[in-house]
Design a protein around this motif. Sequence first.
Motif, PDB file in Angstrom:
ATOM      1  N   THR A  76      20.513  -4.230  31.357  1.00 48.05           N
ATOM      2  CA  THR A  76      19.492  -4.625  32.322  1.00 48.05           C
ATOM      3  C   THR A  76      20.051  -4.597  33.746  1.00 48.05           C
ATOM      4  OG1 THR A  76      18.445  -6.013  30.647  1.00 48.05           O
ATOM      5  CG2 THR A  76      17.855  -6.450  32.926  1.00 48.05           C
ATOM      6  N   ALA A  77      21.264  -5.094  33.910  1.00 45.56           N
ATOM      7  CA  ALA A  77      21.896  -5.058  35.241  1.00 45.56           C
ATOM      8  C   ALA A  77      22.082  -3.619  35.700  1.00 45.56           C
ATOM      9  CB  ALA A  77      23.240  -5.787  35.209  1.00 45.56           C
ATOM     10  N   TYR A  94      12.369  -4.752  32.512  1.00 44.73           N
ATOM     11  CA  TYR A  94      13.748  -5.207  32.361  1.00 44.73           C
ATOM     12  C   TYR A  94      13.867  -6.287  31.282  1.00 44.73           C
ATOM     13  CZ  TYR A  94      14.230  -2.648  36.692  1.00 44.73           C
ATOM     14  OH  TYR A  94      14.215  -1.652  37.637  1.00 44.73           O
TER      15      TYR A  94
END
Length: 179
Positions: A76-77, A94
Amino acid sequence: MKRLYYLTGNLDSTEQISNDMHQAGITDWHFHVVSKDEAGLYRRNIHAANLIQKHDVIRSGERGAMIGGVVGLLLTAFLMATEPFGPDVSGFVYVAAFGCVTLFGAWVGGLAGLATENHAIAQFHDDIHAGKYLIMIDVRRNQEERVRSLMAEKHPEAKLMRVGSTFVNPFEFVKAKPA
């Protein structure tokens, strides 16, 4: 709840213990037997342990979910930093990516757990394979002494081998201390 592990050598003793536990108020939900003689347990209406109790599905699934959660956070990052779907993507995408990776990790962990003997009963593998019966009795703290006394009084042939917990700890690497 605590789980008391008793080992006995024959089906007659196991059946009598089952009957005595039912009379003492221990239901089938809290009484399980692991044996290689599943048919004998079935014929005598003794509650056999189920697949989840015999294998490490829960513990491995929890570990898989934790690993999946970490990988999901990293993914996600990465997605947020690189914006491969463009700058106008909803935050839901996300969250969904994180959730899917976490659930995938839990699923893979659970499948791996199906291939592994439950860590709590693995120490009794040789005894069970030799034809003995592992009896697992789940008790509340206020029932423990009564069940132990009943077993010692009426069933001295059944040996208390271990006292554990019904709580599945995914971080437990060391076996619990014997009784």
